[in-house]
Design a protein around this motif. Structure first.
Motif, PDB file in Angstrom:
ATOM      1  N   SER A  39       7.574   1.928   2.862  1.00  0.00           N
ATOM      2  CA  SER A  39       7.073   0.597   2.485  1.00  0.00           C
ATOM      3  C   SER A  39       7.938  -0.494   3.087  1.00  0.00           C
ATOM      4  O   SER A  39       7.448  -1.584   3.400  1.00  0.00           O
ATOM      5  CB  SER A  39       7.019   0.462   0.959  1.00  0.00           C
ATOM      6  OG  SER A  39       8.313   0.551   0.395  1.00  0.00           O
TER       7      SER A  39
ATOM      8  N   SER B 139       0.817  -1.223   0.000  1.00  0.00           N
ATOM      9  CA  SER B 139       0.000   0.000   0.000  1.00  0.00           C
ATOM     10  C   SER B 139       0.846   1.265   0.000  1.00  0.00           C
ATOM     11  O   SER B 139       0.317   2.364  -0.183  1.00  0.00           O
ATOM     12  CB  SER B 139      -0.934  -0.004   1.217  1.00  0.00           C
ATOM     13  OG  SER B 139      -0.205   0.131   2.428  1.00  0.00           O
ATOM     14  N   LEU B 140       2.174   1.107   0.185  1.00  0.00           N
ATOM     15  CA  LEU B 140       3.054   2.276   0.236  1.00  0.00           C
ATOM     16  C   LEU B 140       4.087   2.298  -0.898  1.00  0.00           C
ATOM     17  O   LEU B 140       4.960   3.170  -0.919  1.00  0.00           O
ATOM     18  CB  LEU B 140       3.790   2.313   1.583  1.00  0.00           C
ATOM     19  CG  LEU B 140       2.918   2.554   2.816  1.00  0.00           C
ATOM     20  CD1 LEU B 140       3.709   2.300   4.091  1.00  0.00           C
ATOM     21  CD2 LEU B 140       2.370   3.981   2.806  1.00  0.00           C
ATOM     22  N   THR B 141       3.975   1.366  -1.819  1.00  0.00           N
ATOM     23  CA  THR B 141       4.958   1.341  -2.911  1.00  0.00           C
ATOM     24  C   THR B 141       4.584   2.281  -4.048  1.00  0.00           C
ATOM     25  O   THR B 141       5.444   2.654  -4.857  1.00  0.00           O
ATOM     26  CB  THR B 141       5.125  -0.074  -3.480  1.00  0.00           C
ATOM     27  OG1 THR B 141       3.853  -0.550  -3.941  1.00  0.00           O
ATOM     28  CG2 THR B 141       5.678  -1.029  -2.430  1.00  0.00           C
ATOM     29  N   ASN B 142       3.323   2.659  -4.154  1.00  0.00           N
ATOM     30  CA  ASN B 142       2.862   3.655  -5.136  1.00  0.00           C
ATOM     31  C   ASN B 142       3.139   3.239  -6.584  1.00  0.00           C
ATOM     32  O   ASN B 142       3.274   4.097  -7.459  1.00  0.00           O
ATOM     33  CB  ASN B 142       3.526   5.023  -4.878  1.00  0.00           C
ATOM     34  CG  ASN B 142       3.370   5.465  -3.439  1.00  0.00           C
ATOM     35  OD1 ASN B 142       2.309   5.322  -2.845  1.00  0.00           O
ATOM     36  ND2 ASN B 142       4.442   5.997  -2.863  1.00  0.00           N
ATOM     37  N   GLN B 143       3.248   1.914  -6.802  1.00  0.00           N
ATOM     38  CA  GLN B 143       3.584   1.399  -8.138  1.00  0.00           C
ATOM     39  C   GLN B 143       4.844   2.065  -8.676  1.00  0.00           C
ATOM     40  O   GLN B 143       4.990   2.319  -9.870  1.00  0.00           O
ATOM     41  CB  GLN B 143       2.409   1.590  -9.107  1.00  0.00           C
ATOM     42  CG  GLN B 143       1.179   0.781  -8.714  1.00  0.00           C
ATOM     43  CD  GLN B 143       0.047   0.905  -9.700  1.00  0.00           C
ATOM     44  OE1 GLN B 143      -0.269   2.002 -10.169  1.00  0.00           O
ATOM     45  NE2 GLN B 143      -0.564  -0.225 -10.035  1.00  0.00           N
ATOM     46  N   GLY B 144       5.771   2.337  -7.759  1.00  0.00           N
ATOM     47  CA  GLY B 144       6.992   3.041  -8.120  1.00  0.00           C
ATOM     48  C   GLY B 144       8.020   2.155  -8.791  1.00  0.00           C
ATOM     49  O   GLY B 144       7.934   0.924  -8.772  1.00  0.00           O
TER      50      GLY B 144
ATOM     51  N   GLU C 180      11.534   7.073  -3.887  1.00  0.00           N
ATOM     52  CA  GLU C 180      10.797   8.330  -3.862  1.00  0.00           C
ATOM     53  C   GLU C 180      11.704   9.413  -3.291  1.00  0.00           C
ATOM     54  O   GLU C 180      12.162   9.329  -2.148  1.00  0.00           O
ATOM     55  CB  GLU C 180       9.563   8.168  -2.978  1.00  0.00           C
ATOM     56  CG  GLU C 180       8.666   9.389  -2.909  1.00  0.00           C
ATOM     57  CD  GLU C 180       7.478   9.125  -2.002  1.00  0.00           C
ATOM     58  OE1 GLU C 180       6.418   8.747  -2.525  1.00  0.00           O
ATOM     59  OE2 GLU C 180       7.634   9.258  -0.767  1.00  0.00           O
TER      60      GLU C 180
ATOM     61  N   PRO D  21       7.655   7.410 -11.111  1.00  0.00           N
ATOM     62  CA  PRO D  21       6.970   7.137  -9.840  1.00  0.00           C
ATOM     63  C   PRO D  21       7.929   6.564  -8.804  1.00  0.00           C
ATOM     64  O   PRO D  21       8.755   5.704  -9.111  1.00  0.00           O
ATOM     65  CB  PRO D  21       5.890   6.116 -10.227  1.00  0.00           C
ATOM     66  CG  PRO D  21       6.372   5.509 -11.513  1.00  0.00           C
ATOM     67  CD  PRO D  21       7.150   6.570 -12.212  1.00  0.00           C
TER      68      PRO D  21
ATOM     69  N   SER E 247       8.059   4.646  -1.736  1.00  0.00           N
ATOM     70  CA  SER E 247       8.319   5.248  -0.424  1.00  0.00           C
ATOM     71  C   SER E 247       9.215   4.347   0.425  1.00  0.00           C
ATOM     72  O   SER E 247       8.977   3.144   0.517  1.00  0.00           O
ATOM     73  CB  SER E 247       7.006   5.497   0.317  1.00  0.00           C
ATOM     74  OG  SER E 247       7.266   5.872   1.662  1.00  0.00           O
TER      75      SER E 247
END
Length: 418
Positions: free
Chosen positions: A203, A178-183, A187, A197, A200
């Motif tokens: 994560s 839920s904290l990876t932001n599809q990166g 970040e 992207p 975080s």
């Protein structure tokens, strides 16, 4: 019998006699006899065989990337005599039948000793737990959902309880989805500048904090894979002070690179966890030197050339490292004077052996003849064409390094000759 002569051990020239897969004698000189196989060390340095507790060999199911045969040959070229293979292949090693097949394959095709992890949950789904007790009895070295963070706390808690019962470790890829932001990279300022992207750092550290509390409650040996943030280092330090049975590994790329070096949309700089900030990298180095981080592990992750082309937004996560790890760390840490060679051997051989209760990490009479002979004085360039791995996906191509493997010997037999 095998005689290794004229090698440096603790800066003194010695010879070693190997018989029945064991080190039988270490002396200044040993006279060869006709029945001996003689290896001339040429005054190079002999070390305990390196141990890597985190590799991906891609077999079965993904053999276009790597196989047990190519992966273990690459390991031997890197000076490794024992490696631990991750279970996130196709199909996932998540049941006794697949584990048995994998163990047999490792033994048949591996040129170095290959320990096998099994999955925590079926198909890495974190919806249920695998038969940890049965697979521990069959020889799984530990349990991990590497490649995926275990999202449900109750699943991790139950796995820890079962692993503790059979005295096996849990190896955690800590990542809260839920904290990876599809990166695709860390970040921070670099991700903003490149318009990519970002993942975080929270994560990792938030799920690690959860797991350390669970590990404290259960008493399991909890091992943190590829630690990458300063907050994670602080959490492990605190957990050790609290008496949590926790160990941690860091990968060479997180020690040597950071996101300030990602100056373009370069898929060779895409790995998971991503290259973090300069402050994170400094904290990792400090944590390793002080002992909060116990060992170096490569997270060797080969991919095809096609999978590592184009943009970071579409390329695969991962970097190969089994053939470059020792030379990179030796050059940047030992050759620079930051630490001594004995410390590097502790990080890459002694500590992994002790943490996972396997033989290795020492050159002593009566111990298995797992060793590597290194030329520490000659500089060379890291070149893709020299790799024995199928994968060449690394940003370290072109780097000038010291520490080239001349021989790797496993159970007294030559696994690699450079």
């Amino acid at each position: 019998m095998t005689l290794i002569q004229n090698v440096k051990l603790n800066n003194e020239l010695v010879s070693l006699l190997i018989e029945d897969n064991l080190i039988k004698q270490i002396a200044p000189t040993i006279a060869p006899t006709p029945e001996m196989t003689v290896i001339e060390g040429e005054e190079n340095t002999i070390l305990p065989g390196l141990i890597d507790v985190h590799v991906h060999f891609r077999e079965p199911g993904l053999t276009y990337k790597e196989t047990i045969k190519t992966g273990t040959k690459a390991s031997a070229r890197g000076g490794f005599t024992t490696v631990f293979a991750m279970p996130n292949v196709k199909p996932v090693i998540d049941n006794p039948e697949s584990l048995q097949q994998m163990i047999e394959l490792n033994q048949r095709d591996g040129v170095v000793k290959t320990q096998q992890y099994a999955a925590i949950s079926s198909n890495l789904s974190a919806l249920d737990n695998t038969d940890i007790e049965k697979m521990a009895q069959m020889g799984a070295i530990g349990f991990t959902n590497d490649g995926c963070g275990v999202q449900q706390a109750n699943i991790m808690y139950e796995a820890m309880l079962k692993a503790k019962d059979v005295n096996k470790p849990i190896i955690a890829h800590v990542e809260d989805n839920s904290l990876t932001n599809q990166g695709v990279m860390n970040e921070g300022e670099s991700s903003k500048k490149l318009g990519l992207p970002g993942i975080s750092p929270l994560s990792e550290s938030s799920q690690l904090a959860r797991d350390l509390v669970l590990a404290h409650s259960t008493g399991v040996h909890y091992h943190v894979a590829h630690i990458s943030t300063k907050e994670s280092v602080e959490l492990v330090r605190l957990a050790k002070q609290m008496g949590v049975n926790v160990t941690a590994e860091v990968s060479p790329h997180h020690l040597l690179l950071d996101d300030s070096m990602v100056e373009s949309d370069n898929p060779m700089m895409k790995m998971n966890p991503p290259l973090r900030s300069k402050a994170d990298r400094k904290a990792l180095i400090a944590g390793l030197i002080e002992g909060t981080i116990d060992m170096i592990a490569t997270d060797h992750a080969p991919h095809s050339q096609e999978e590592k082309q184009g943009s970071m937004t579409t390329a695969a996560f991962g970097i190969v490292g089994i053939e470059t790890a020792f030379s990179l760390i030796y050059t940047k840490f030992v050759k620079s004077g930051l630490v001594d060679l004995a410390t590097l051997v502790k990080w890459m051989s002694k500590n992994p052996a002790q943490a996972f209760y396997i033989q290795g990490g020492q050159l002593e009479i009566g111990k298995p003849a797992d060793l590597t002979i290194m030329d520490l004085d000659s500089e060379y360039e890291i070149k893709a064409e020299d790799f024995l791995s199928k994968g060449t996906n690394t940003p370290f191509l072109g780097w000038q390094v010291f520490g080239q493997t001349k021989y790797t010997i496993v159970d007294g037999k030559i696994a690699y000759k450079g």
